[in-house]
Motif scaffolding. Structure first.
Motif, PDB file in Angstrom:
ATOM      1  N   LEU A  71     -35.372 -35.548 -14.235  1.00  0.00           N
ATOM      2  CA  LEU A  71     -35.914 -34.945 -15.607  1.00  0.00           C
ATOM      3  C   LEU A  71     -36.758 -33.809 -15.297  1.00  0.00           C
ATOM      4  N   VAL A  72     -37.526 -33.722 -14.093  1.00  0.00           N
ATOM      5  CA  VAL A  72     -38.369 -32.412 -13.624  1.00  0.00           C
ATOM      6  C   VAL A  72     -37.270 -31.576 -13.326  1.00  0.00           C
ATOM      7  N   VAL A  73     -36.563 -32.004 -12.533  1.00  0.00           N
ATOM      8  CA  VAL A  73     -35.384 -30.839 -11.882  1.00  0.00           C
ATOM      9  C   VAL A  73     -34.457 -30.181 -13.164  1.00  0.00           C
ATOM     10  N   SER A  74     -34.197 -30.830 -14.065  1.00  0.00           N
ATOM     11  CA  SER A  74     -33.398 -30.405 -15.189  1.00  0.00           C
ATOM     12  C   SER A  74     -34.357 -29.447 -15.994  1.00  0.00           C
ATOM     13  N   ASN A  75     -35.481 -29.956 -16.223  1.00  0.00           N
ATOM     14  CA  ASN A  75     -36.490 -29.328 -17.043  1.00  0.00           C
ATOM     15  C   ASN A  75     -36.564 -27.970 -16.642  1.00  0.00           C
ATOM     16  N   LEU A  76     -36.854 -27.944 -15.299  1.00  0.00           N
ATOM     17  CA  LEU A  76     -36.824 -26.717 -14.502  1.00  0.00           C
ATOM     18  C   LEU A  76     -35.559 -25.680 -14.469  1.00  0.00           C
ATOM     19  N   GLU A  77     -34.585 -26.333 -14.573  1.00  0.00           N
ATOM     20  CA  GLU A  77     -33.187 -25.461 -14.657  1.00  0.00           C
ATOM     21  C   GLU A  77     -33.041 -24.947 -15.881  1.00  0.00           C
ATOM     22  N   VAL A  78     -33.509 -25.698 -17.064  1.00  0.00           N
ATOM     23  CA  VAL A  78     -33.315 -25.006 -18.174  1.00  0.00           C
ATOM     24  C   VAL A  78     -34.390 -24.222 -18.669  1.00  0.00           C
ATOM     25  N   ALA A  79     -35.451 -24.154 -18.011  1.00  0.00           N
ATOM     26  CA  ALA A  79     -36.435 -23.226 -18.271  1.00  0.00           C
ATOM     27  C   ALA A  79     -36.172 -22.055 -17.392  1.00  0.00           C
ATOM     28  N   TYR A  80     -35.563 -22.086 -16.306  1.00  0.00           N
ATOM     29  CA  TYR A  80     -35.141 -21.188 -15.564  1.00  0.00           C
ATOM     30  C   TYR A  80     -34.139 -20.176 -16.494  1.00  0.00           C
ATOM     31  N   ARG A  81     -33.319 -21.106 -16.923  1.00  0.00           N
ATOM     32  CA  ARG A  81     -32.004 -20.268 -17.640  1.00  0.00           C
ATOM     33  C   ARG A  81     -32.585 -19.666 -18.954  1.00  0.00           C
ATOM     34  N   ILE A  82     -33.469 -20.189 -19.604  1.00  0.00           N
ATOM     35  CA  ILE A  82     -34.225 -19.373 -20.899  1.00  0.00           C
ATOM     36  C   ILE A  82     -34.791 -18.214 -20.468  1.00  0.00           C
ATOM     37  N   LEU A  83     -35.615 -18.213 -19.463  1.00  0.00           N
ATOM     38  CA  LEU A  83     -36.712 -17.135 -18.812  1.00  0.00           C
ATOM     39  C   LEU A  83     -35.761 -16.110 -18.178  1.00  0.00           C
ATOM     40  N   ASN A  84     -34.725 -16.441 -17.857  1.00  0.00           N
ATOM     41  CA  ASN A  84     -33.969 -15.404 -17.250  1.00  0.00           C
ATOM     42  C   ASN A  84     -32.508 -15.338 -17.929  1.00  0.00           C
ATOM     43  N   PRO A  85     -32.436 -14.368 -18.769  1.00  0.00           N
ATOM     44  CA  PRO A  85     -31.254 -14.435 -19.806  1.00  0.00           C
ATOM     45  C   PRO A  85     -30.018 -13.794 -19.126  1.00  0.00           C
ATOM     46  N   SER A  86     -30.156 -13.239 -17.806  1.00  0.00           N
ATOM     47  CA  SER A  86     -28.833 -12.782 -17.127  1.00  0.00           C
ATOM     48  C   SER A  86     -28.199 -14.023 -16.600  1.00  0.00           C
ATOM     49  N   LYS A  87     -28.875 -14.974 -16.162  1.00  0.00           N
ATOM     50  CA  LYS A  87     -28.195 -16.215 -16.002  1.00  0.00           C
ATOM     51  C   LYS A  87     -27.221 -16.583 -16.972  1.00  0.00           C
ATOM     52  N   SER A  88     -25.793 -16.753 -16.742  1.00  0.00           N
ATOM     53  CA  SER A  88     -24.889 -17.190 -17.735  1.00  0.00           C
ATOM     54  C   SER A  88     -25.039 -18.582 -17.794  1.00  0.00           C
ATOM     55  N   VAL A  89     -24.833 -19.033 -19.019  1.00  0.00           N
ATOM     56  CA  VAL A  89     -24.581 -20.396 -19.439  1.00  0.00           C
ATOM     57  C   VAL A  89     -23.313 -20.873 -19.860  1.00  0.00           C
ATOM     58  N   LYS A  90     -22.552 -21.757 -19.107  1.00  0.00           N
ATOM     59  CA  LYS A  90     -21.340 -22.010 -19.335  1.00  0.00           C
ATOM     60  C   LYS A  90     -21.183 -23.457 -20.003  1.00  0.00           C
ATOM     61  N   PRO A  91     -21.283 -23.893 -21.285  1.00  0.00           N
ATOM     62  CA  PRO A  91     -21.340 -25.264 -21.573  1.00  0.00           C
ATOM     63  C   PRO A  91     -19.917 -25.765 -21.436  1.00  0.00           C
ATOM     64  N   GLU A  92     -20.003 -27.061 -21.228  1.00  0.00           N
ATOM     65  CA  GLU A  92     -18.745 -27.859 -20.650  1.00  0.00           C
ATOM     66  C   GLU A  92     -18.876 -29.295 -21.258  1.00  0.00           C
ATOM     67  N   VAL A  93     -17.838 -29.992 -21.783  1.00  0.00           N
ATOM     68  CA  VAL A  93     -17.859 -31.240 -22.068  1.00  0.00           C
ATOM     69  C   VAL A  93     -16.830 -31.854 -21.087  1.00  0.00           C
ATOM     70  N   ILE A  94     -17.718 -33.034 -20.485  1.00  0.00           N
ATOM     71  CA  ILE A  94     -16.805 -33.782 -19.317  1.00  0.00           C
ATOM     72  C   ILE A  94     -16.747 -35.222 -19.621  1.00  0.00           C
ATOM     73  N   GLU A  95     -15.964 -35.945 -19.349  1.00  0.00           N
ATOM     74  CA  GLU A  95     -15.383 -37.372 -19.422  1.00  0.00           C
ATOM     75  C   GLU A  95     -16.167 -38.132 -18.410  1.00  0.00           C
ATOM     76  N   TYR A  96     -16.934 -39.420 -18.642  1.00  0.00           N
ATOM     77  CA  TYR A  96     -17.439 -40.000 -17.769  1.00  0.00           C
ATOM     78  C   TYR A  96     -17.150 -41.512 -17.897  1.00  0.00           C
ATOM     79  N   ARG A  97     -16.244 -42.424 -16.964  1.00  0.00           N
ATOM     80  CA  ARG A  97     -16.086 -43.525 -17.246  1.00  0.00           C
ATOM     81  C   ARG A  97     -17.002 -44.538 -16.610  1.00  0.00           C
ATOM     82  N   SER A  98     -17.580 -45.466 -17.198  1.00  0.00           N
ATOM     83  CA  SER A  98     -18.717 -46.122 -16.596  1.00  0.00           C
ATOM     84  C   SER A  98     -18.378 -47.574 -16.327  1.00  0.00           C
ATOM     85  N   ASN A  99     -18.887 -48.078 -15.258  1.00  0.00           N
ATOM     86  CA  ASN A  99     -18.540 -49.399 -14.809  1.00  0.00           C
ATOM     87  C   ASN A  99     -19.553 -50.494 -15.308  1.00  0.00           C
ATOM     88  N   LEU A 100     -20.521 -50.019 -16.288  1.00  0.00           N
ATOM     89  CA  LEU A 100     -21.198 -51.206 -16.750  1.00  0.00           C
ATOM     90  C   LEU A 100     -20.908 -51.796 -18.047  1.00  0.00           C
TER      91      LEU A 100
END
Length: 160
Positions: A71-100
């Motif tokens: 949670l902390v790492v991803s918050n920092l990563e998203v904040a960095y992307r917001i504060l540094n607009p030159s960093k490109s955002v490449k949204p993607e949809v992935i599939e994840y098969r769970s064993n639960l």
């Protein structure tokens, strides 16, 4: 011991954490409100109060630590992307098969993914036990799946 007494004490301790003061008057105040509440709702408690479920506690603590770290790492990563607009955002949809298999474990996993900034569970297929996950940081599919698998392994120990 009656379940409502145990839950009353649990509510009293929780009250101490909520108020931020760990002293006797706060604990008594928590008991004053916790005992009647737990008695009033005693018919809604699930199953038996079983001490064998306490052996799962270390795994839940491990899950909380790993989740908070992500949670902390991803918050920092998203904040960095917001504060540094030159960093490109490449949204993607992935599939994840769970064993639960356990529905609560699947819900906790999906909620954990959604609560982590930059990821969102779009859909869950019960037949194939597959999740569609939107990632803000595209191109990191293997890294995202690796993180999710860590969470999943701990949830298998808890709900296995």
């Amino acid at each position: 011991m009656r379940k409502y007494v145990f839950y009353g004490f649990t509510l009293a301790v929780t009250w101490m954490f909520v108020t931020g003061s760990a002293n006797l008057p706060t604990f008594v105040q928590g008991l004053f409100f916790g005992m009647p509440l737990s008695f009033a709702f005693r018919r809604f408690y699930p199953g038996e109060l079983n001490a064998s479920k306490l052996e799962r506690t270390p795994f839940l603590v491990e899950y909380a630590v790993i989740f908070i770290e992500a949670l902390v790492v991803s918050n920092l990563e998203v904040a960095y992307r917001i504060l540094n607009p030159s960093k490109s955002v490449k949204p993607e949809v992935i599939e994840y098969r769970s064993n639960l298999d356990h529905p609560t474990a699947i819900a906790i996993l999906a909620d954990s993914i959604t609560l982590t900034p930059g990821t969102l569970v779009l859909d869950h297929s019960e037949e194939e036990n597959k999740m569609l996950i939107h990632c803000l940081n595209g191109g990191c599919e293997q890294e995202t799946k690796k993180d999710i698998r860590k969470w999943e392994k701990i949830l298998e120990k808890v709900y296995g």
